[in-house]
Design a protein around this motif. Structure first.
Motif, mmCIF file in Angstrom:
data_model
loop_
_atom_site.group_PDB
_atom_site.id
_atom_site.type_symbol
_atom_site.label_atom_id
_atom_site.label_comp_id
_atom_site.label_asym_id
_atom_site.label_seq_id
_atom_site.Cartn_x
_atom_site.Cartn_y
_atom_site.Cartn_z
ATOM 1 N N GLU A 54 0.821 -1.211 0.000
ATOM 2 C CA GLU A 54 0.000 0.000 0.000
ATOM 3 C C GLU A 54 0.857 1.265 0.000
ATOM 4 O O GLU A 54 0.337 2.367 -0.123
ATOM 5 C CB GLU A 54 -0.965 0.007 1.194
ATOM 6 N N ASN A 55 2.151 1.096 0.169
ATOM 7 C CA ASN A 55 3.052 2.235 -0.020
ATOM 8 C C ASN A 55 2.873 2.744 -1.452
ATOM 9 O O ASN A 55 2.914 1.961 -2.407
ATOM 10 C CB ASN A 55 4.498 1.772 0.201
ATOM 11 N N ASP A 56 2.661 4.038 -1.599
ATOM 12 C CA ASP A 56 2.381 4.622 -2.909
ATOM 13 C C ASP A 56 3.444 4.250 -3.947
ATOM 14 O O ASP A 56 3.179 4.255 -5.148
ATOM 15 C CB ASP A 56 2.283 6.152 -2.781
ATOM 16 N N PHE A 57 4.636 3.930 -3.458
ATOM 17 C CA PHE A 57 5.709 3.498 -4.345
ATOM 18 C C PHE A 57 5.243 2.425 -5.328
ATOM 19 O O PHE A 57 5.551 2.471 -6.513
ATOM 20 C CB PHE A 57 6.864 2.961 -3.493
ATOM 21 N N TYR A 61 5.500 3.538 -9.094
ATOM 22 C CA TYR A 61 6.877 3.457 -9.577
ATOM 23 C C TYR A 61 6.994 3.032 -11.045
ATOM 24 O O TYR A 61 7.761 3.653 -11.795
ATOM 25 C CB TYR A 61 7.730 2.553 -8.678
ATOM 26 N N PRO A 62 6.248 1.996 -11.497
ATOM 27 C CA PRO A 62 6.371 1.654 -12.922
ATOM 28 C C PRO A 62 6.007 2.829 -13.832
ATOM 29 O O PRO A 62 6.699 3.085 -14.819
ATOM 30 C CB PRO A 62 5.393 0.485 -13.089
ATOM 31 N N SER A 63 4.949 3.560 -13.500
ATOM 32 C CA SER A 63 4.602 4.721 -14.324
ATOM 33 C C SER A 63 5.685 5.784 -14.249
ATOM 34 O O SER A 63 6.018 6.414 -15.251
ATOM 35 C CB SER A 63 3.291 5.351 -13.855
ATOM 36 N N PHE A 64 6.225 5.984 -13.056
ATOM 37 C CA PHE A 64 7.283 6.983 -12.924
ATOM 38 C C PHE A 64 8.442 6.664 -13.860
ATOM 39 O O PHE A 64 8.938 7.542 -14.574
ATOM 40 C CB PHE A 64 7.797 7.040 -11.480
ATOM 41 N N VAL A 125 7.436 9.383 -4.296
ATOM 42 C CA VAL A 125 7.519 9.088 -5.718
ATOM 43 C C VAL A 125 6.606 10.003 -6.541
ATOM 44 O O VAL A 125 6.948 10.354 -7.677
ATOM 45 C CB VAL A 125 7.226 7.591 -5.984
ATOM 46 N N GLU A 126 5.456 10.405 -5.983
ATOM 47 C CA GLU A 126 4.564 11.273 -6.767
ATOM 48 C C GLU A 126 5.220 12.628 -7.043
ATOM 49 O O GLU A 126 5.014 13.216 -8.106
ATOM 50 C CB GLU A 126 3.218 11.457 -6.047
ATOM 51 N N ALA C 252 15.467 4.612 -1.514
ATOM 52 C CA ALA C 252 16.604 4.364 -2.410
ATOM 53 C C ALA C 252 16.391 5.028 -3.761
ATOM 54 O O ALA C 252 17.331 5.553 -4.371
ATOM 55 C CB ALA C 252 16.816 2.857 -2.575
ATOM 56 N N VAL C 253 15.148 5.011 -4.227
ATOM 57 C CA VAL C 253 14.841 5.651 -5.508
ATOM 58 C C VAL C 253 15.054 7.157 -5.420
ATOM 59 O O VAL C 253 15.692 7.768 -6.293
ATOM 60 C CB VAL C 253 13.382 5.337 -5.926
ATOM 61 N N ILE C 254 14.540 7.774 -4.370
ATOM 62 C CA ILE C 254 14.656 9.225 -4.231
ATOM 63 C C ILE C 254 16.129 9.642 -4.142
ATOM 64 O O ILE C 254 16.579 10.559 -4.840
ATOM 65 C CB ILE C 254 13.883 9.712 -2.993
ATOM 66 N N ASN C 255 16.874 8.946 -3.301
ATOM 67 C CA ASN C 255 18.286 9.295 -3.131
ATOM 68 C C ASN C 255 19.067 9.181 -4.436
ATOM 69 O O ASN C 255 19.874 10.051 -4.766
ATOM 70 C CB ASN C 255 18.921 8.397 -2.071
#
Lengths: 438, 438, 438
Positions: A54-57, A61-64, A125-126, C252-255
């Motif tokens: 449920e973490n927005d990641f 993330y795939p779309s990002f 991520v957003e 890790a992604v943000i960093n």
């Protein structure tokens, strides 16, 4: 006539000063949000969230990553089509996007995500996606100026572009409560008019002196297709990346997929019909095929129906290709707007179409009115902002090239030279062949 | 001898008529499914689904995007290897895929997803994947015809190809209840025999007149490697995209990853051993390395074991490379089948291997029998369908090129011309350089 | 002086023997793990897992595919920059990666995943990611040797490289309990010193004989940017792929995103300031922009803060670009290390920076000490392993090219030749201009 294009002091100075400013401002303002911080576990427990998924990641993330590819490879390679400006196309795109995303995290953070308790911006991520979106508007603007500006000018264009974007986005999304998940208005319309106005202010009357470099060669057109296709394929991710979880993202993908498919067919049709012998023009295929994605940006989440999406793509492909055929030459001659990549055809017109589609299909008359107002805000910010920034960029201090040196990588890049020994030893090689002496 | 290749009327007419037909048919038949519709929230509540993540979108979207890249960049760039047909390779691939996916949504919808209550087709992300799959079979068929057909012929090939595919797929998956998650039979075997038969019907006795254009140049081979690698890397997504949630998708990825790795090694081995000096041939590396993915299409979900996957890749890499060495020349001379990309080696033979592997490893004798029957259905549809469509495409109305003009982008594209002024001003440039006359 | 570069026996022999060995060893040792096996359903029930989404596949598959792209397209295309070694760059990268991932699954399995009950290695998607990681170290080592070794030597380099990697990784992660999610130490530092030491052992005093082939041409530099950008864009996935579920992957992604953005700006700055006229050098842009990702490998999961990440990228971009300017020539002249791709600047120095950043930011003095120890282990394995393997590769049996034939695809590849008929008929074509008649 010769201009000083030496950027040995100015470019490093801008890069260093701005990067150090970023570090200081990030130090003061930017922190991890509750989903990217080690407090996530406590947050989960407190909110009774059963799973890490449920973490927005995991939603975004795939779309990002797809959006990220569009920004750096999509826009970057789309601008490699010129025969001797591929380094500048993909390289300066890289530079300004890398700077712009940092500044966007701050600007968008101040306007949208400032925590009232500690005055910090909390990012996840957003925010990364939104920063990529914001930078897209500046890369669109770069398209109009491609080959005619210095990297220092591009850094300035990006600094102000991101700033204007954040304000405009705040007005449209937060004050007018308009919808624009894929940014037909916020990104494309604004970015295009911003770039076109800058190009109009920087009009070069003697640009024809570098006309011999304004076209493509065979392989540079194939490189540009890499950009086109990655934009085309990932556009459904662009229009769904920040849409609502669940059916919102799902529907945005379907609508965009269909609109894009439809605009490919009308682009090929108009391209072929416009030539005496029916031959296709790579400029149209590289650009107008993407119009469906632009035009679906506002309404991507709406219940616009699958056939509605096809119609949007159908119209925008036609309009965009006609733009390349008639409007670009008209604008250059009559309006004195030199638009290297034809962003008016790929972003401005389809963006406006997208805004109108959104205004028509939004539920309720009031909503439709706010959508229409949003479109005007986007255009106004583009025109006024572009005029101001264009004025700044006109100052004779930025190291831009002379008219005769436009579209030439040799001005800002060490371009590899052919080794004559190599040639004479390999007389049959395909890349390094000769010209018959007359 | 000279043929009329002017497609100024026919191509736009086909594009417009068919795109308008798509809009009408979508309007009548196609709607969002319950996971991409705003009713998703009610659906969730009714079915007691705890989270938006259970929306099929989140299971399949990353795989969908990978498949999408394979269709447009993978197949597209794989076909850029010819020295003067890169525009046609990647460009016509783009056109027919964009049309084909729309027609596939309808055809596959009518056969598989027609709602009995309201006679509508309800689409979601899995339909988008299946549409991409369906189009893949037509792109494979294009590979056999590359450089020898007009875009109008390709549109016809795709219209009928998608239609045949939907029927064949219905028989194999719904009537025979065969398994074919990655489409060794349904996609590759059918597509390859469809294309080969068309190519056989359209045999050109004087094709050697354009032999000088049938090869690659250095950079076009590098472009083709973009296609190869994106196909190779994303093939695990192809074979797992519509596999069962959970261990099914997981296992399909592992099996495909291993089969592909194994076929790379045997391809390099056979390519090297086949030349007097042990030199590697780019044609083999670009194509036969992918055979493992094709051959793992049917059994990708099965408990075939990791070493079983390696064996499948091992054999298919060998068979495919030998095909390029011996079968393609034999087929051209003896069977009068001109197969530009060697799809017989990359898709037909590995596809048949995949079908056989599926029949052997399917649980139960009966299942194995149905798998074998499915393979015959795929071949039969390819042969019979190809003969019919080939006959249609032989009509002298489609604007196909004369034998001497095959493999030449100049027929259907505005190809950029070299500017001699440019050359003479930049005598040392690497792309358009001159050799000093001694 | 002429060397025998015929690999017609040796390359196929190595490929076949090793691939058969892989099949046998996989047959003995490798099985699906509980999440990729049909027992997943029972496993779910037993562990009371509510949804298929909890299968690790859905946490890691998108990142896995991004890493996969980095290995095959990222590293592969980054090595296409040489004017006549693009086939070898992308092709041999493909070969050794495809072999290496198989051997890595075994080696890493024996050290990390051996089931004590049945002595089997159980694999799932995380093992695939780790195998890709392991192979990355060998591809880095290849960068130092690019153009100077035979494919058979590369296979040997990879066999031993993977073996050394697995041992080193076991010591660092399992014995020292150090953290290194993105492999600054385990992958980059080890791989770079391994490759540099091999290159030092294989020093070629007369390499200047092939100096005419040691540069790029215009289009090969654009090809290399494909590699650069896919590495750059997907590096956040690389550094987060095996991080902890939830906030670990998210952070890790943000960093990594931030560190990379920052290193782009300092790379452009130093590249411009280093030339008299401020012109940018493609070598720097293609490589040093990635230093931020390398340097963020160890600390990617840590609470290093967003501005901390920017600082890491800031410094590593500067260090890396200075390396290309001063260290590479110095190392070649004084230390006799010929480093074709400059891996010392892109991987060794940023990797060491990453290790140091990890040691400083790790929680607790003890942890910091173990992190520092891990860095020394990585360097030591690289140096000692490289010396041993370099010694083996020095044997005159591997078919490596003579100094005068380095960086030339013609040694191991069938390179397409220009067709003169084609040329004479198309005298104005841009890629295939003509040859002076003698």
């Amino acid at each position: 006539m010769a201009k000083n294009t030496n950027i040995r002091i100015s470019l490093p100075a801008v890069c260093f000063v701005w990067q150090i400013a970023m570090i200081i401002l990030f130090g003061v303002f930017i922190r991890y949000d509750e989903e990217s911080d080690t407090h996530w576990i406590e947050h989960r427990r407190k909110k009774n969230i059963s799973t890490n998924l449920e973490n927005d990641f995991y939603y975004r993330y795939p779309s990002f990553q797809d959006v990220h590819v569009m920004i750096f490879v999509g826009f970057g390679f789309l601008m490699t089509f010129l025969k001797r400006y591929s380094f500048g196309g993909v390289g300066f795109n890289f530079l300004i996007a890398a700077f712009g995303i940092q500044w966007a995290l701050l600007m968008q953070g101040w306007f949208h995500h400032l925590d009232e308790h500690d005055w910090k911006i909390k990012i996840g991520v957003e925010n990364l996606i939104n920063a990529d979106f914001c930078v897209a508007s500046c890369l669109i603007a770069y398209g109009a100026c491609l080959g005619k500006v210095s990297p220092v000018q591009l850094m300035v264009l990006t600094l102000f572009g991101v700033t204007l974007f954040a304000v405009e986005e705040y007005i449209i999304l937060e004050l007018l409560h308009a919808k624009d998940a894929g940014g037909s208005m916020v990104i494309h319309t604004f970015g295009a008019y911003y770039g076109l106005t800058i190009s109009w202010v920087l009009y070069r009357p003697l640009l024809s002196q570098s006309k011999h470099l304004q076209g493509s060669v065979y392989h540079s057109d194939v490189f540009a297709m890499i950009g086109t296709l990655f934009l085309w394929m990932y556009w459904p991710s662009f229009n769904s990346a920040i849409a609502d979880h669940g059916d919102g993202q799902h529907r945005a993908v379907i609508n965009t997929y269909l609109a894009l498919a439809s605009s490919v067919l009308t682009t090929f049709a108009i391209s072929s019909i416009s030539q005496n012998n029916g031959k296709l023009d790579m400029v149209h295929i590289q650009n107008a095929t993407l119009a469906g994605g632009v035009a679906m940006g506002t309404a991507s989440e709406f219940m616009i129906t699958p056939y509605g999406s096809l119609i949007v793509g159908f119209c925008s492909g036609i309009v965009s290709t006609f733009g390349y055929l008639f409007l670009t030459p008209f604008m250059e001659k009559t309006l004195k707007i030199q638009d290297t990549c034809g962003i008016h055809n790929l972003h401005a017109m389809p963006g406006v179409i997208g805004g109108i589609v959104g205004a028509i299909t939004a539920k309720g008359k009031l909503c439709g009115g706010y959508q229409a107002a949003a479109l005007f805000v986007a255009i106004a910010f583009g025109l006024v902002g572009g005029a101001l920034v264009g004025g700044i960029l006109k100052l004779p201090i930025w190291g831009d090239p002379a008219d005769v040196n436009c579209f030439d990588d040799d001005v800002y890049w060490e371009v590899p030279e052919e080794d004559e020994n190599f040639l004479s030893r390999h007389p049959n090689m395909n890349h390094a062949t000769s010209i018959p002496d007359v």
